[in-house]
Scaffold this motif. Structure first.
Motif, PDB file in Angstrom:
ATOM      1  N   GLN A 302     -30.673   1.432-125.137  1.00  0.00           N
ATOM      2  CA  GLN A 302     -32.020   1.091-125.609  1.00  0.00           C
ATOM      3  C   GLN A 302     -32.837   0.516-124.454  1.00  0.00           C
ATOM      4  OE1 GLN A 302     -32.317  -0.481-129.757  1.00  0.00           O
ATOM      5  NE2 GLN A 302     -33.674  -2.027-128.854  1.00  0.00           N
ATOM      6  N   CYS A 303     -32.850   1.308-123.370  1.00  0.00           N
ATOM      7  CA  CYS A 303     -33.493   0.854-122.122  1.00  0.00           C
ATOM      8  C   CYS A 303     -34.553   1.873-121.720  1.00  0.00           C
ATOM      9  CB  CYS A 303     -32.435   0.713-121.037  1.00  0.00           C
ATOM     10  SG  CYS A 303     -33.046   0.133-119.453  1.00  0.00           S
ATOM     11  N   LEU A 304     -35.772   1.391-121.444  1.00  0.00           N
ATOM     12  CA  LEU A 304     -36.895   2.274-121.119  1.00  0.00           C
ATOM     13  C   LEU A 304     -36.644   3.116-119.874  1.00  0.00           C
ATOM     14  CD1 LEU A 304     -39.751   3.278-121.664  1.00  0.00           C
ATOM     15  CD2 LEU A 304     -40.622   1.307-120.369  1.00  0.00           C
ATOM     16  N   PRO A 305     -36.158   2.574-118.745  1.00  0.00           N
ATOM     17  CA  PRO A 305     -35.902   3.414-117.564  1.00  0.00           C
ATOM     18  C   PRO A 305     -34.927   4.560-117.855  1.00  0.00           C
ATOM     19  CG  PRO A 305     -35.875   1.109-116.946  1.00  0.00           C
ATOM     20  CD  PRO A 305     -35.944   1.150-118.435  1.00  0.00           C
ATOM     21  N   VAL A 306     -33.934   4.312-118.713  1.00  0.00           N
ATOM     22  CA  VAL A 306     -32.996   5.383-119.069  1.00  0.00           C
ATOM     23  C   VAL A 306     -33.725   6.477-119.841  1.00  0.00           C
ATOM     24  CG1 VAL A 306     -30.857   5.961-120.258  1.00  0.00           C
ATOM     25  CG2 VAL A 306     -31.092   3.741-119.160  1.00  0.00           C
ATOM     26  N   GLY A 307     -34.616   6.073-120.750  1.00  0.00           N
ATOM     27  CA  GLY A 307     -35.396   7.042-121.514  1.00  0.00           C
ATOM     28  C   GLY A 307     -36.283   7.903-120.628  1.00  0.00           C
ATOM     29  N   LEU A 308     -36.917   7.282-119.634  1.00  0.00           N
ATOM     30  CA  LEU A 308     -37.768   8.039-118.710  1.00  0.00           C
ATOM     31  C   LEU A 308     -36.930   9.009-117.877  1.00  0.00           C
ATOM     32  CD1 LEU A 308     -40.194   5.221-117.487  1.00  0.00           C
ATOM     33  CD2 LEU A 308     -40.687   7.076-119.093  1.00  0.00           C
ATOM     34  N   PHE A 309     -35.753   8.557-117.455  1.00  0.00           N
ATOM     35  CA  PHE A 309     -34.860   9.426-116.697  1.00  0.00           C
ATOM     36  C   PHE A 309     -34.433  10.630-117.545  1.00  0.00           C
ATOM     37  CE2 PHE A 309     -30.531  10.579-115.246  1.00  0.00           C
ATOM     38  CZ  PHE A 309     -30.818  10.917-113.934  1.00  0.00           C
ATOM     39  N   THR A 310     -34.175  10.399-118.821  1.00  0.00           N
ATOM     40  CA  THR A 310     -33.778  11.477-119.734  1.00  0.00           C
ATOM     41  C   THR A 310     -34.905  12.484-119.922  1.00  0.00           C
ATOM     42  OG1 THR A 310     -32.275   9.992-120.913  1.00  0.00           O
ATOM     43  CG2 THR A 310     -32.959  11.988-122.062  1.00  0.00           C
ATOM     44  N   VAL A 311     -36.129  11.991-120.094  1.00  0.00           N
ATOM     45  CA  VAL A 311     -37.280  12.878-120.287  1.00  0.00           C
ATOM     46  C   VAL A 311     -37.517  13.730-119.036  1.00  0.00           C
ATOM     47  CG1 VAL A 311     -39.784  12.962-120.609  1.00  0.00           C
ATOM     48  CG2 VAL A 311     -38.400  11.420-122.007  1.00  0.00           C
ATOM     49  N   MET A 312     -37.492  13.095-117.874  1.00  0.00           N
ATOM     50  CA  MET A 312     -37.719  13.838-116.635  1.00  0.00           C
ATOM     51  C   MET A 312     -36.609  14.851-116.393  1.00  0.00           C
ATOM     52  SD  MET A 312     -39.286  10.979-114.013  1.00  0.00           S
ATOM     53  CE  MET A 312     -39.568  12.244-112.777  1.00  0.00           C
ATOM     54  N   GLY A 313     -35.385  14.460-116.705  1.00  0.00           N
ATOM     55  CA  GLY A 313     -34.272  15.390-116.560  1.00  0.00           C
ATOM     56  C   GLY A 313     -34.408  16.578-117.502  1.00  0.00           C
ATOM     57  N   PHE A 314     -34.862  16.317-118.724  1.00  0.00           N
ATOM     58  CA  PHE A 314     -35.053  17.387-119.705  1.00  0.00           C
ATOM     59  C   PHE A 314     -36.112  18.379-119.231  1.00  0.00           C
ATOM     60  CE2 PHE A 314     -37.604  18.850-123.388  1.00  0.00           C
ATOM     61  CZ  PHE A 314     -36.677  19.748-123.909  1.00  0.00           C
ATOM     62  N   VAL A 315     -37.210  17.871-118.690  1.00  0.00           N
ATOM     63  CA  VAL A 315     -38.278  18.743-118.193  1.00  0.00           C
ATOM     64  C   VAL A 315     -37.752  19.635-117.073  1.00  0.00           C
ATOM     65  CG1 VAL A 315     -40.497  18.800-116.995  1.00  0.00           C
ATOM     66  CG2 VAL A 315     -40.134  17.184-118.872  1.00  0.00           C
ATOM     67  N   GLN A 316     -37.043  19.048-116.117  1.00  0.00           N
ATOM     68  CA  GLN A 316     -36.528  19.825-114.995  1.00  0.00           C
ATOM     69  C   GLN A 316     -35.488  20.853-115.441  1.00  0.00           C
ATOM     70  OE1 GLN A 316     -37.259  19.841-111.320  1.00  0.00           O
ATOM     71  NE2 GLN A 316     -36.319  21.724-112.067  1.00  0.00           N
ATOM     72  N   MET A 317     -34.584  20.441-116.321  1.00  0.00           N
ATOM     73  CA  MET A 317     -33.548  21.375-116.795  1.00  0.00           C
ATOM     74  C   MET A 317     -34.137  22.492-117.646  1.00  0.00           C
ATOM     75  SD  MET A 317     -30.139  19.048-117.490  1.00  0.00           S
ATOM     76  CE  MET A 317     -30.919  17.488-117.898  1.00  0.00           C
ATOM     77  N   THR A 318     -35.238  22.216-118.329  1.00  0.00           N
ATOM     78  CA  THR A 318     -35.921  23.264-119.091  1.00  0.00           C
ATOM     79  C   THR A 318     -36.476  24.327-118.161  1.00  0.00           C
ATOM     80  OG1 THR A 318     -36.500  21.721-120.870  1.00  0.00           O
ATOM     81  CG2 THR A 318     -37.784  23.751-120.714  1.00  0.00           C
ATOM     82  N   VAL A 319     -37.030  23.885-117.039  1.00  0.00           N
ATOM     83  CA  VAL A 319     -37.538  24.830-116.030  1.00  0.00           C
ATOM     84  C   VAL A 319     -36.402  25.697-115.503  1.00  0.00           C
ATOM     85  CG1 VAL A 319     -38.605  25.034-113.752  1.00  0.00           C
ATOM     86  CG2 VAL A 319     -39.460  23.327-115.382  1.00  0.00           C
ATOM     87  N   TRP A 320     -35.278  25.072-115.155  1.00  0.00           N
ATOM     88  CA  TRP A 320     -34.123  25.833-114.665  1.00  0.00           C
ATOM     89  C   TRP A 320     -33.609  26.793-115.726  1.00  0.00           C
ATOM     90  CZ3 TRP A 320     -31.418  20.788-112.666  1.00  0.00           C
ATOM     91  CH2 TRP A 320     -32.017  20.404-111.443  1.00  0.00           C
ATOM     92  N   ALA A 321     -33.509  26.325-116.974  1.00  0.00           N
ATOM     93  CA  ALA A 321     -32.977  27.152-118.055  1.00  0.00           C
ATOM     94  C   ALA A 321     -33.873  28.364-118.314  1.00  0.00           C
ATOM     95  CB  ALA A 321     -32.828  26.314-119.320  1.00  0.00           C
ATOM     96  N   LYS A 322     -35.186  28.166-118.309  1.00  0.00           N
ATOM     97  CA  LYS A 322     -36.109  29.286-118.514  1.00  0.00           C
ATOM     98  C   LYS A 322     -35.975  30.315-117.399  1.00  0.00           C
ATOM     99  CE  LYS A 322     -39.773  27.171-121.295  1.00  0.00           C
ATOM    100  NZ  LYS A 322     -41.207  26.804-121.345  1.00  0.00           N
ATOM    101  N   GLY A 323     -35.810  29.830-116.169  1.00  0.00           N
ATOM    102  CA  GLY A 323     -35.634  30.742-115.047  1.00  0.00           C
ATOM    103  C   GLY A 323     -34.377  31.592-115.191  1.00  0.00           C
ATOM    104  N   LYS A 324     -33.272  30.962-115.563  1.00  0.00           N
ATOM    105  CA  LYS A 324     -32.024  31.704-115.756  1.00  0.00           C
ATOM    106  C   LYS A 324     -32.120  32.656-116.938  1.00  0.00           C
ATOM    107  CE  LYS A 324     -28.699  28.574-113.599  1.00  0.00           C
ATOM    108  NZ  LYS A 324     -27.405  27.857-113.773  1.00  0.00           N
ATOM    109  N   HIS A 325     -32.757  32.197-118.007  1.00  0.00           N
ATOM    110  CA  HIS A 325     -32.902  33.023-119.207  1.00  0.00           C
ATOM    111  C   HIS A 325     -33.681  34.300-118.897  1.00  0.00           C
ATOM    112  CE1 HIS A 325     -33.238  33.933-123.483  1.00  0.00           C
ATOM    113  NE2 HIS A 325     -34.546  34.099-123.318  1.00  0.00           N
ATOM    114  N   HIS A 326     -34.798  34.178-118.228  1.00  0.00           N
ATOM    115  CA  HIS A 326     -35.608  35.347-117.877  1.00  0.00           C
ATOM    116  C   HIS A 326     -34.862  36.254-116.898  1.00  0.00           C
ATOM    117  CE1 HIS A 326     -38.962  34.067-120.221  1.00  0.00           C
ATOM    118  NE2 HIS A 326     -39.204  32.982-119.497  1.00  0.00           N
ATOM    119  N   SER A 327     -34.063  35.645-116.029  1.00  0.00           N
ATOM    120  CA  SER A 327     -33.260  36.432-115.091  1.00  0.00           C
ATOM    121  C   SER A 327     -32.225  37.273-115.837  1.00  0.00           C
ATOM    122  CB  SER A 327     -32.568  35.512-114.093  1.00  0.00           C
ATOM    123  OG  SER A 327     -31.753  36.245-113.196  1.00  0.00           O
TER     124      SER A 327
END
Length: 347
Positions: A302-327
């Motif tokens: 229940q820590c805000l910095p952890v939540g921000l890290f999770t959100v940023m990680g999700f955004v980046q991994m979504t970009v990677w996942a979309k790239g692999k999916h289209h490939s």
């Protein structure tokens, strides 16, 4: 007598014709081979600077079946400090880099091919990259957990938190990055050999910086426990562990998809392991499980910095996942259309 001489002359002429025909038959392949040799076309390769358009190198008599990787090796003979991993060879100055396994005669170029060169800068091997990125968070977090000097107040140095969730968080965080280090050494097979050094520095700054920030608050003497107490912590712990096992299972499945040293790409499919059944719905379930693990860690602490890290990680991994999916969709005509990049039925 005259008739006998006539027959002899006829036999002689017949033998001469047979010999001529035999000689013609024997010599024919040589003439064909000579014609083939003359029809073999070599390529001329011109390499220009991607920024200034100045000619850097001219390669004469390059074989049509030469690969881009081989052309990079030829280019290095002129510029030894630009080793192949540091080179980006392109058809267009602003285009994508050509793969090392692409063959010259299959590219949209004439017999005089023009390529553009970009310097990718100093390179670092992927194994070194991941070991550096993941070893940092593992040790940085422990500095805050053990409350070493100059982090908190002097009276709090080398003290231990009274909250169970703080100790549990340390175990989970250490487990996550220890798992990543083990996977780097014994599980992952990297299709590309290097990463630019500048990108490695940025990645380390991201991982190390976020770790210091979230560890500072989780291990702070004034840290407050989650709102719903043990129920919230236990639910989050279960989520974290399930996702960690799922993430590891996907990495094993991807490793077994191809043999060592092979770059052949295949469609990943579920195995007998239930954790891999997520392949039925998404193209990159390793990212799905990774995000799930950090969601669990966020709920646990229940820590805000952890939540921000999770959100940023999700955004980046979504970009990677979309790239692999289209490939996958582009490369495999029979790729399952029901799959989404990272979140089933949604994204």
């Amino acid at each position: 007598m005259a008739n006998g001489q006539g027959l002899d002359l006829a036999n002689i002429f017949a033998n001469v014709k047979k010999k001529a025909a035999i000689n013609h038959t024997v010599q024919q392949p040589k003439e064909t081979a000579t014609k083939k040799a003359k029809s073999f076309v070599f390529f001329e390769v011109e390499i220009l600077d991607g920024k200034t358009k100045e000619q850097l190198c001219f390669l004469d008599k390059v074989e049509p079946n030469a690969t881009i990787g081989e052309i990079k090796s030829m280019f290095q003979k002129t510029y030894p400090h630009w080793y192949p991993a540091r080179q980006s060879i392109r058809l267009d100055p602003k285009g994508k880099s050509l793969r090392d396994d692409e063959i010259l005669q299959t590219l949209p170029v004439g017999t005089t091919a023009t390529f553009y060169f970009r310097d990718l800068g100093p390179q670092v091997g992927w194994t070194t990259v991941f070991l550096t990125e993941y070893a940092g968070p593992l040790f940085i977090y422990l500095l805050f957990y053990f409350r070493l000097p100059f982090i908190y107040e002097e009276e709090d140095e080398f003290t231990s938190s009274e909250h169970t969730v703080v100790h549990m968080s340390c175990i989970c965080h250490s487990f996550h990055y220890a798992k990543r280090l083990i996977e780097t050494l014994f599980v992952h097979r990297f299709s590309h050999g290097t990463m630019p050094l500048r990108n490695t520095v940025k990645n380390c700054f991201y991982y190390w910086g976020f770790t210091a920030w979230l560890a500072f608050y989780i291990n702070h003497p004034l840290y407050t426990t989650p709102l719903y107490g043990d129920k919230q912590v236990n639910l989050a712990l279960y989520t974290f562990l399930v996702c960690e096992v799922g993430n590891f299972s996907i990495h094993i499945a991807l490793r077994n998809l191809r043999s060592e040293g092979s770059r052949a790409r295949k469609i990943p499919h579920p195995t007998k392991n239930p954790f891999t059944w997520l392949f039925f719905l998404v193209s990159c379930p390793n990212y799905t499980y990774e995000v799930g693990a950090w969601i669990g860690f966020t709920i646990m602490t229940q820590c805000l910095p952890v939540g921000l890290f999770t959100v940023m990680g999700f955004v980046q991994m979504t970009v990677w996942a979309k790239g692999k999916h289209h490939s996958y969709l582009k490369e495999f005509k029979d790729y399952p259309t029901v799959r989404m990049p990272i979140i089933p039925f949604l994204l």
